[in-house]
Design a protein around this motif. Structure first.
Motif, mmCIF file in Angstrom:
data_model
loop_
_atom_site.group_PDB
_atom_site.id
_atom_site.type_symbol
_atom_site.label_atom_id
_atom_site.label_comp_id
_atom_site.label_asym_id
_atom_site.label_seq_id
_atom_site.Cartn_x
_atom_site.Cartn_y
_atom_site.Cartn_z
ATOM 1 N N THR A 1 -12.077 -9.607 -0.384
ATOM 2 C CA THR A 1 -11.852 -11.050 -0.480
ATOM 3 C C THR A 1 -11.499 -11.728 0.848
ATOM 4 O O THR A 1 -11.461 -12.950 0.917
ATOM 5 C CB THR A 1 -10.725 -11.345 -1.504
ATOM 6 N N ASN A 2 -11.219 -10.928 1.887
ATOM 7 C CA ASN A 2 -10.810 -11.519 3.166
ATOM 8 C C ASN A 2 -11.613 -10.995 4.350
ATOM 9 O O ASN A 2 -11.106 -10.939 5.471
ATOM 10 C CB ASN A 2 -9.322 -11.248 3.416
ATOM 11 N N LYS B 1 0.247 -2.907 2.335
ATOM 12 C CA LYS B 1 -0.769 -2.674 1.311
ATOM 13 C C LYS B 1 -1.076 -1.185 1.186
ATOM 14 O O LYS B 1 -1.207 -0.488 2.181
ATOM 15 C CB LYS B 1 -2.061 -3.426 1.681
ATOM 16 N N ASN B 2 -1.216 -0.716 -0.036
ATOM 17 C CA ASN B 2 -1.659 0.660 -0.239
ATOM 18 C C ASN B 2 -3.195 0.686 -0.264
ATOM 19 O O ASN B 2 -3.843 -0.353 -0.144
ATOM 20 C CB ASN B 2 -1.050 1.232 -1.531
ATOM 21 N N ALA B 3 -3.749 1.895 -0.408
ATOM 22 C CA ALA B 3 -5.206 2.070 -0.320
ATOM 23 C C ALA B 3 -5.961 1.127 -1.262
ATOM 24 O O ALA B 3 -6.930 0.475 -0.867
ATOM 25 C CB ALA B 3 -5.566 3.531 -0.628
ATOM 26 N N GLU B 4 -5.480 1.050 -2.483
ATOM 27 C CA GLU B 4 -6.148 0.218 -3.489
ATOM 28 C C GLU B 4 -6.094 -1.269 -3.113
ATOM 29 O O GLU B 4 -7.086 -1.989 -3.201
ATOM 30 C CB GLU B 4 -5.461 0.449 -4.855
ATOM 31 N N GLU B 5 -4.910 -1.695 -2.678
ATOM 32 C CA GLU B 5 -4.730 -3.105 -2.291
ATOM 33 C C GLU B 5 -5.568 -3.465 -1.059
ATOM 34 O O GLU B 5 -6.078 -4.581 -0.948
ATOM 35 C CB GLU B 5 -3.249 -3.395 -2.033
ATOM 36 N N MET B 6 -5.687 -2.519 -0.138
ATOM 37 C CA MET B 6 -6.506 -2.780 1.058
ATOM 38 C C MET B 6 -7.968 -2.965 0.672
ATOM 39 O O MET B 6 -8.639 -3.865 1.162
ATOM 40 C CB MET B 6 -6.383 -1.638 2.068
ATOM 41 N N LYS B 7 -8.426 -2.110 -0.210
ATOM 42 C CA LYS B 7 -9.820 -2.176 -0.672
ATOM 43 C C LYS B 7 -10.122 -3.567 -1.247
ATOM 44 O O LYS B 7 -11.124 -4.196 -0.917
ATOM 45 C CB LYS B 7 -10.025 -1.116 -1.763
ATOM 46 N N GLU B 8 -9.241 -4.012 -2.128
ATOM 47 C CA GLU B 8 -9.388 -5.316 -2.749
ATOM 48 C C GLU B 8 -9.327 -6.437 -1.716
ATOM 49 O O GLU B 8 -10.133 -7.365 -1.715
ATOM 50 C CB GLU B 8 -8.246 -5.489 -3.781
#
Lengths: 116, 116, 116, 116
Positions: free
Chosen positions: C58-59, C47-54
């Protein structure tokens, strides 16, 4: 067929057919390497020598699976980083051979502890 | 010389000349495997894509060293457990080839996430 | 109730009610510590920074679960080894405070890299 | 002072005084968590029960150091991700208490193996 460069080619072909190279930066690939190595280790947790012996007999394929996964990532990472793993291994073996002379470390646990 | 069985023989000869087999139970050997994989990973910590690229250029031998150590333990563990790693790899590749058909997973991150 | 000694007591009570102390040698307990830490890490792979944030949004509970497991083993191991973790932490913080003076390392990545 | 929220505050203050938050994305922080857990584990490698006992006596501070480092990252990651670790722990303990009823798992290795 157990030639490293041939096996590496098969791994790279498998990966590239799926167009997955875009996800394989060294950090995340190294995470996979660690995850797979940990899965090998997990097989032996909470077991004493006798239990491990018995376990290895009945679960050889499951352990082999995790070792194969670790092997996969060693070869794929080496390829992606432009590392000739056979050559790196030659260098490493020469290095530890010089560092741990047989006459000094034979059967010695204390010396052995320092090999990493 | 990049044949796996020949490399394995060199590792076993190195180990046995030092009479270290007595220390190599599967649990502690697996710990070494994990320790070395973690040392590979450590090279990439705190670095972004650009910094990793630069780092790989200037530190290729250090990374290769840790990959060679991981490789060493994969082959030595396989040998000690009576596992033919080339055969285990063949089986594994056939398995993931069936599990991740090109037509379904090509370039897909979501599917990729499930490959371990 | 967030006092470390009280939480530790609850962990030890949970364990001892099940008579599991007999299995908890330091090596196997440390394996659990590593396995749980790796499960925390696994959440962020690929995951990149943006994906980690998201993903964190949710998790959160799933990540919290793995952090709680790691926390459990830190406290249980400390207890079993006769280590006062709050005291060890005080000593550690004093040590890194002296080692990384604010005036020298503020905002510096290069210095930071050396903190482990 | 062994209150988790107070210890967490000291960690965050230490970090923020150095302006290091900018480097602390979840993936790299989790790598630190793993690295420290692995350093705890490394203390016990190649040692049998008797050797570990002796080792713990003479190296308690060194082991405590690594446990404190792991503890540091559990608390800092929890803080950064907005996780209340004491609450997460409560939930986890309730969960495993229900999952492993004393009457069923008391002293049982086989059941124990499944606790992770």
């Amino acid at each position: 067929m157990s030639d490293i460069s041939k096996i590496t080619k098969r791994i790279v072909d498998f990966r590239d057919a799926r167009d997955w190279k875009q996800f394989h930066n060294p950090k995340d690939s190294a995470l996979s390497l660690v995850l797979e190595a940990v899965e090998v280790m997990e097989h032996f947790q909470w077991k004493n020598a006798e239990e491990m012996k018995e376990y290895v007999k009945t679960n050889k394929d499951e352990i082999a699976d995790e070792l194969a996964d670790t092997f996969y990532w060693v070869l794929l990472m080496s390829h992606d980083l432009g590392i000739d793993i056979a050559e790196a291994f030659d260098r490493k073996l020469a290095e530890i051979d010089a560092k741990y002379p047989v006459t000094k470390v034979k059967g010695k646990h204390s010396k052995y502890n320092k090999l990493k």
